[in-house]
Design an enzyme around this catalytic site. Sequence first.
Site, mmCIF file in Angstrom:
data_model
loop_
_atom_site.group_PDB
_atom_site.id
_atom_site.type_symbol
_atom_site.label_atom_id
_atom_site.label_comp_id
_atom_site.label_asym_id
_atom_site.label_seq_id
_atom_site.Cartn_x
_atom_site.Cartn_y
_atom_site.Cartn_z
ATOM 1 N N GLY A 1 12.460 -3.808 -0.611
ATOM 2 C CA GLY A 1 12.013 -2.489 -1.437
ATOM 3 C C GLY A 1 12.929 -2.460 -2.808
ATOM 4 O O GLY A 1 12.860 -1.617 -3.588
ATOM 5 N N GLU A 2 13.085 -3.910 -3.178
ATOM 6 C CA GLU A 2 13.904 -4.082 -4.500
ATOM 7 C C GLU A 2 12.983 -4.767 -5.609
ATOM 8 O O GLU A 2 13.392 -5.279 -6.347
ATOM 9 C CB GLU A 2 15.210 -4.738 -4.126
ATOM 10 C CG GLU A 2 16.227 -3.592 -3.544
ATOM 11 C CD GLU A 2 17.596 -4.529 -3.785
ATOM 12 O OE1 GLU A 2 18.498 -3.743 -4.342
ATOM 13 O OE2 GLU A 2 17.888 -5.791 -3.403
ATOM 14 N N ARG B 1 6.818 -12.973 0.158
ATOM 15 C CA ARG B 1 6.178 -11.807 0.428
ATOM 16 C C ARG B 1 6.588 -11.069 1.732
ATOM 17 O O ARG B 1 6.729 -9.989 1.955
ATOM 18 C CB ARG B 1 4.754 -12.165 0.422
ATOM 19 C CG ARG B 1 3.808 -10.719 0.653
ATOM 20 C CD ARG B 1 3.672 -10.030 -0.374
ATOM 21 N NE ARG B 1 2.644 -8.756 0.026
ATOM 22 C CZ ARG B 1 2.436 -7.737 -0.656
ATOM 23 N NH1 ARG B 1 3.185 -7.545 -1.964
ATOM 24 N NH2 ARG B 1 1.699 -6.894 -0.351
ATOM 25 N N GLU C 1 0.829 -1.278 0.144
ATOM 26 C CA GLU C 1 0.022 -0.180 -0.031
ATOM 27 C C GLU C 1 0.749 1.095 0.045
ATOM 28 O O GLU C 1 0.682 2.418 -0.514
ATOM 29 C CB GLU C 1 -0.976 0.062 1.310
ATOM 30 C CG GLU C 1 -1.861 -1.120 1.249
ATOM 31 C CD GLU C 1 -1.465 -2.395 1.554
ATOM 32 O OE1 GLU C 1 -2.071 -3.448 1.396
ATOM 33 O OE2 GLU C 1 -0.498 -2.426 2.064
ATOM 34 N N GLU D 1 3.223 -3.553 -11.575
ATOM 35 C CA GLU D 1 4.751 -3.519 -11.559
ATOM 36 C C GLU D 1 5.187 -4.180 -12.827
ATOM 37 O O GLU D 1 6.006 -3.612 -13.738
ATOM 38 C CB GLU D 1 5.069 -3.909 -10.316
ATOM 39 C CG GLU D 1 4.638 -2.844 -9.112
ATOM 40 C CD GLU D 1 5.510 -2.797 -7.907
ATOM 41 O OE1 GLU D 1 6.244 -3.905 -7.863
ATOM 42 O OE2 GLU D 1 5.571 -1.979 -7.174
#
Length: 421
Positions: free
Chosen positions: A311-312, A271, A60, A339
Site C-alpha cells: 500500500g505504499e 510486485r 485493480e 501513478e
Amino acid sequence: MRFVYTLIFYCAVPFILLRLLWRAIAAPAYAKRWSERFAFFAPLAAEKKVVWLHTVSVGEFIAALPLIRQLQMRDDLQLVVTTTTPTGSERVHASLGESVFHVYAPYDLPDVLARFIQRVKPSVLLIMETELWPNTIAACKKNNIPALLINGRMSEKSARGYEKFSGLTRPMLQSLTKALVQNKVDAARFNRIGLPAINTEVTGSIKFDLTISDDLRARAAELKREWSQDEKYVLWIAASTHQGEDEIILDAFSQLKQKSVSNLRLILVPRHPERFNSVANLCVNRGHVLARRSEKTFAHNTEIILGDTMGELLLMFGASDIAFVGGSLVPNGGHNFIEPAAWALPLLSGPHVFNFAEVAKLLTEAGALQLVPSSSELATAVKFLAEDERERQKRGNSALQVANENRGALAKSIGIIEQFL
C-alpha cells in the site's frame, strides 16, 4: 457448452484446493478463509441497494478506490467488495475498514454463485478490467442483475486466448450488460470476440483520475529528504518487478556503479509480497548494502532500499526521481504507468507493455517514456537521467501533462453506472 465448462470446473475442484495449498506455502494467507471462496459466510443484512464490486488484487482495487469513494457518497447504497488475492483483501481492510462488506470472490460454479447471490443480494455487479467468468455473468443474467465491466482492457494476446474458447466467451460477452472500455483499440478487440457494439462504451481509463492529497505529498517529500539524504542521492525506483526482472535490474545497477555513478540509490519494489525475502537475499548475495522499508531505518552507505510493505507504492513513487515500471522486461505485459506520471517522473520500461499499450504509446509519443530491452540499455538510460536534472524535469512534466489531459473517465463511468442503480 456452459454445461461442459461447469462439469470441467467441478472435476477440477480437487486441483483448485491443491493449488491453494501450494500457494499457501509461499503466501500463508492463502490458507485462510477458504469457506468464503465457496460463499460460506454470514449473510449480508442490508436495507439499501447492494453494489457488488469485484477487484482481483491490489492493482485493480487501487484503481477502483476513487470509484468506491464516489459511490459511498450515496446514502442509498451498500458496497460489497470482493477480491481474489490476500494482498487485495488486505488493501480493502486497510483502506475501507468496515465501511464496506468484504469477502473473497466466489468460485465460478453455479451453486457457489447461487449461494453468494442469495447471501449478498446484489442489485448490480461491477467488474474491474478483465475478470470475466462465464457462470458469474450467466448467474447475474438469470437473476436480472446488471453486470458491467469497468475500466475494461483487452490486449491482443488476451483476445487471441479468448478466441480459442469462443463457444464460452462469446455467449458470456453477449450476456454482459455493458462494457466501459479504456480505448477504441481495446473496444474493437472486445467486439471482435463477441461483445455487441451496442453494449460497448469507450470511457478512457479511470486510473488517470488519480488524486494525490496534500498529506501524501508532504509524506513523500519527507521520505525523499530522508532517503536521498537531503538530495545527496538520486533515487531510482524499480516498481512492481517480477521474477526474472530483479536480476536484470541489479545487473544494470552494478553497471552504473562501474561507470562511477555513485550518487544513485535504488528503490526495488517486488510486485508480490511472497518474493520480498528472496529479492532481499538476491541483493545481499550480490554484495549490496540493503535496507528494508519495513524496518524504517537504513545506514548512510545503503545502496538499495527494498520496498517490502504493502500500500505504499504511490508514496514511494512520490519520493523518487526516476521510475522504472516492471512486468515489462519479462513478458508479463507491464504495469500502471499513470501513478509515476502523476508524480511527474521520467519513465522507463521494458518492451513488454501489451497490457498498457495505449497508455505506453501516449507517454512514448510525448517523450515521457523510454523502452529499454536489456540491462545495458537500462543502465545507459538511468545514467543519462541521473546526470541530467533538466532532462528529468522535462520528461516528468511531459508525463504529468499526459496524465492530466486524459482525466475524466471516472465521471463518465459514474454517470453510466448510475443508470443501473
